[in-house]
Scaffold this motif. Structure first.
Motif, short mmCIF file in Angstrom:
data_model
loop_
_atom_site.label_atom_id
_atom_site.label_comp_id
_atom_site.label_asym_id
_atom_site.label_seq_id
_atom_site.Cartn_x
_atom_site.Cartn_y
_atom_site.Cartn_z
N GLY A 1 -11.10 -10.84 0.57
CA GLY A 1 -10.84 -10.80 -0.86
C GLY A 1 -12.08 -10.44 -1.65
O GLY A 1 -12.06 -9.55 -2.51
N LEU A 2 -13.19 -11.13 -1.38
CA LEU A 2 -14.45 -10.84 -2.07
C LEU A 2 -14.94 -9.44 -1.71
O LEU A 2 -15.42 -8.69 -2.58
N TYR A 3 -14.84 -9.07 -0.44
CA TYR A 3 -15.29 -7.75 -0.02
C TYR A 3 -14.46 -6.65 -0.66
O TYR A 3 -14.99 -5.63 -1.12
N GLY A 4 -13.14 -6.85 -0.72
CA GLY A 4 -12.27 -5.86 -1.33
C GLY A 4 -12.59 -5.65 -2.80
O GLY A 4 -12.53 -4.54 -3.31
N GLY A 5 -12.96 -6.74 -3.50
CA GLY A 5 -13.35 -6.60 -4.89
C GLY A 5 -14.61 -5.76 -5.06
O GLY A 5 -14.71 -4.95 -5.98
N ALA A 6 -15.59 -5.97 -4.17
CA ALA A 6 -16.82 -5.18 -4.24
C ALA A 6 -16.54 -3.70 -3.95
O ALA A 6 -17.10 -2.81 -4.61
N VAL A 7 -15.67 -3.44 -2.99
CA VAL A 7 -15.31 -2.04 -2.69
C VAL A 7 -14.62 -1.41 -3.88
O VAL A 7 -14.87 -0.24 -4.22
N ALA A 8 -13.75 -2.17 -4.56
CA ALA A 8 -13.03 -1.64 -5.71
C ALA A 8 -13.95 -1.29 -6.87
O ALA A 8 -13.58 -0.48 -7.73
N ASP A 9 -15.14 -1.88 -6.90
CA ASP A 9 -16.12 -1.56 -7.94
C ASP A 9 -17.07 -0.46 -7.52
O ASP A 9 -18.02 -0.14 -8.24
N THR A 10 -16.82 0.12 -6.35
CA THR A 10 -17.72 1.16 -5.82
C THR A 10 -17.03 2.51 -5.70
O THR A 10 -17.62 3.55 -6.03
N VAL A 11 -15.79 2.53 -5.26
CA VAL A 11 -15.09 3.78 -4.94
C VAL A 11 -13.99 4.03 -5.97
O VAL A 11 -13.73 3.21 -6.85
N ASP A 12 -13.35 5.16 -5.83
CA ASP A 12 -12.18 5.48 -6.64
C ASP A 12 -11.07 4.48 -6.32
O ASP A 12 -10.60 4.40 -5.18
N ARG A 13 -10.66 3.70 -7.31
CA ARG A 13 -9.68 2.65 -7.07
C ARG A 13 -8.33 3.22 -6.65
O ARG A 13 -7.58 2.57 -5.91
N ARG A 14 -8.01 4.39 -7.12
CA ARG A 14 -6.75 5.00 -6.69
C ARG A 14 -6.79 5.27 -5.19
O ARG A 14 -5.82 4.98 -4.47
N LYS A 15 -7.90 5.83 -4.70
CA LYS A 15 -8.00 6.12 -3.28
C LYS A 15 -7.98 4.85 -2.44
O LYS A 15 -7.36 4.80 -1.37
N LEU A 16 -8.68 3.82 -2.93
CA LEU A 16 -8.67 2.54 -2.21
C LEU A 16 -7.26 1.96 -2.17
O LEU A 16 -6.81 1.46 -1.13
N GLY A 17 -6.56 2.00 -3.30
CA GLY A 17 -5.19 1.51 -3.34
C GLY A 17 -4.27 2.30 -2.42
O GLY A 17 -3.43 1.73 -1.72
N LEU A 18 -4.45 3.62 -2.41
CA LEU A 18 -3.62 4.47 -1.55
C LEU A 18 -3.93 4.22 -0.08
O LEU A 18 -3.03 4.14 0.77
N PHE A 19 -5.22 4.07 0.24
CA PHE A 19 -5.63 3.83 1.63
C PHE A 19 -5.09 2.49 2.13
O PHE A 19 -4.52 2.41 3.24
N SER A 20 -5.25 1.43 1.34
CA SER A 20 -4.79 0.11 1.78
C SER A 20 -3.26 0.03 1.83
O SER A 20 -2.70 -0.60 2.73
N ALA A 21 -2.59 0.67 0.87
CA ALA A 21 -1.12 0.70 0.92
C ALA A 21 -0.64 1.48 2.14
O ALA A 21 0.37 1.11 2.76
N SER A 22 -1.36 2.54 2.49
CA SER A 22 -1.00 3.30 3.70
C SER A 22 -1.18 2.44 4.94
O SER A 22 -0.39 2.53 5.89
N GLY A 23 -2.23 1.60 4.93
CA GLY A 23 -2.42 0.70 6.06
C GLY A 23 -1.27 -0.29 6.20
O GLY A 23 -0.77 -0.53 7.31
N SER A 24 -0.83 -0.85 5.08
CA SER A 24 0.30 -1.77 5.13
C SER A 24 1.57 -1.06 5.60
O SER A 24 2.35 -1.62 6.38
N PHE A 25 1.75 0.18 5.14
CA PHE A 25 2.92 0.96 5.56
C PHE A 25 2.88 1.22 7.06
O PHE A 25 3.89 1.08 7.77
N SER A 26 1.70 1.55 7.57
CA SER A 26 1.56 1.82 9.01
C SER A 26 1.85 0.57 9.83
O SER A 26 2.50 0.63 10.88
N LEU A 27 1.37 -0.57 9.35
CA LEU A 27 1.63 -1.82 10.07
C LEU A 27 3.12 -2.17 10.05
O LEU A 27 3.65 -2.70 11.03
N ALA A 28 3.79 -1.87 8.93
CA ALA A 28 5.23 -2.09 8.88
C ALA A 28 5.95 -1.21 9.90
O ALA A 28 6.92 -1.65 10.54
#
Length: 431
Positions: free
Chosen positions: A88-115
């Protein structure tokens, strides 16, 4: 995307409201009408939350079918809690570093792949508890990366005056998922088996993916200290020096740690009401139903300007409702007070989230949302442990009534120590 306008002078938020706001009862849908990006994001999250609720129940049922052990089912929560707290803390730091849209798309893609993996394993006839635990843990990692990015986007998509309405709508998303998801999951598993439940979950993720894909680029506003990598410690230092923001977390911990009787519901259902598993289910559902109704009838929240005072009153109301629940021995009256507690929790959540979005500089929003995830994930678990321990040492009644009373007392002491929190004004948000 145009630069964020959340930090315009306070005069921007002091414009007169249209008459409809003075008589609004139901949830304010203005954010859904005014921002197509927010509308897609909200719809995608709502659909995916329902799908995740289905999967959470289906995994629990499947683990029990494989092992026949309630302890094994309980380990599912541990497998999700640890990644949520750690990442949770690490994800917040990443969200303040990179394009939040790309991070959201990447993590949502990960959840989709796991599903998809979960679905494929079920179709292949694989029944392995270790695989289910691993998928649950990895899904928690994806959520811990996705949630700070997604929450940080809201203040970029909407003007400040629409944030309370947006957070009320978000509360409806999570409570709808908590209520409807398990119900549908139970029906689908009962009728068509685990394959169908996991397939539906995978399909629902496409709505979230589409919403993320359609968003504009959302790089954090890092004019000050440009090029400096976001640090978790910097976020914690920022929070330590901001009493109003710090109070949003302390008040929530008062409610979730001191007055969270969920772990006692199975015992309470039998000892107090002479009930069974169905009674326990009603006790569990009552706060969620109250929270949902709090979101549905949230139109009046947009008129509140003293957000800090509203949080104090809401958390105090939660504690008082829990204490009264511990005193009653009539089931329907007990359910009523649990529902009132859930409604108060929605009010608290709306204003706490709004303060985190409006009073935090954009470059720090991800990290503060990461702290929020840790508190939301860890607080109720600590509350379960505390309630169970006190009940074993004394009685369930002492644990519930004492916890609710302790919550009211603790919030009152916090309000006395940091008096400025009650004067926090949404028209001039000060961290």
């Amino acid at each position: 995307m145009a630069r964020e306008e959340a930090w315009l002078p306070s005069s921007v938020t002091e414009t007169s409201e249209p008459p409809v706001h003075r008589t609004r009862i139901f949830a304010d849908l203005t954010p859904l009408r005014s921002s197509p990006d927010y509308r897609r994001l909200w719809f995608g999250n709502t659909v995916s939350w329902i799908g995740q609720g289905m999967t959470a129940l289906a995994v629990s049922l499947q683990v029990y079918d494989i092992t026949g052990s309630a302890f094994s089912v309980g380990l599912i929560g541990f497998c999700s809690l640890v990644p949520l707290v750690v990442f949770g803390l690490y994800g917040g730091a990443v969200a303040d570093t990179v394009d939040r849209r790309k991070l959201g798309l990447f993590s949502a893609s990960g959840s989709f792949s796991l599903a998809l993996v979960l679905m494929a394993a079920t179709f292949a006839g694989v029944e392995n508890v270790g695989l289910l635990y691993a998928i649950v843990a990895l899904q928690a990692v994806c959520f811990a990366l996705n949630a700070p990015a997604r929450s940080s986007m809201i203040a970029r998509l909407l003007p400040p005056e629409q944030l309370p309405a947006a957070n009320a709508l978000s509360s409806m998303t999570s409570t709808t998922g908590a209520l409807v998801g398990p119900m549908l999951g139970g029906l689908i598993v009962g009728w068509w088996g685990y394959r169908a439940a996991y397939t539906v979950d995978a399909l629902t993720f496409t709505a979230s993916l589409y919403a993320m894909w359609r968003l504009p680029s959302m790089l954090p506003d890092r004019e000050e200290g440009a090029g400096k990598r976001a640090s978790v410690l910097d976020g914690l230092r920022f929070l330590a020096g901001r009493p109003n923001l710090r109070m949003t977390f302390l008040t929530d911990l008062c409610a979730m740690v001191l007055a969270h009787p969920r772990a006692l519901f199975p015992v309470v259902a039998i000892l107090w009401y002479g009930g069974d598993a169905r009674t326990t289910g009603m006790l569990v559902a009552a706060p969620a139903l109250g929270a949902l109704l709090g979101g549905v009838f949230s139109g009046w929240l947009g008129r509140i300007r003293l957000h800090g005072l509203a949080v104090l009153l809401a958390v105090g109301s939660w504690g008082a409702a829990i204490a009264v629940f511990g005193l009653t021995r009539h089931l329907w009256l007990g359910l009523l007070f649990l529902a009132l507690a859930g409604c108060a929790d929605t009010v608290s959540m709306v204003f706490r989230n709004t303060m985190l979005q409006a009073a935090v500089p954009d470059e720090m929003r991800g990290r503060l949302q990461g702290v929020f995830i840790v508190v939301v994930a860890g607080g109720p678990r600590l509350g379960d442990f505390l309630a169970g321990s006190v009940a074993d040492l004394t009685s369930p009644a002492v644990a519930v009534v004492g916890g609710g009373t302790a919550c009211v007392v603790a919030v009152s002491l916090l309000a006395l120590k940091w008096r400025g929190f009650a004067r926090y004004d949404a028209r001039d948000p000060q961290p």
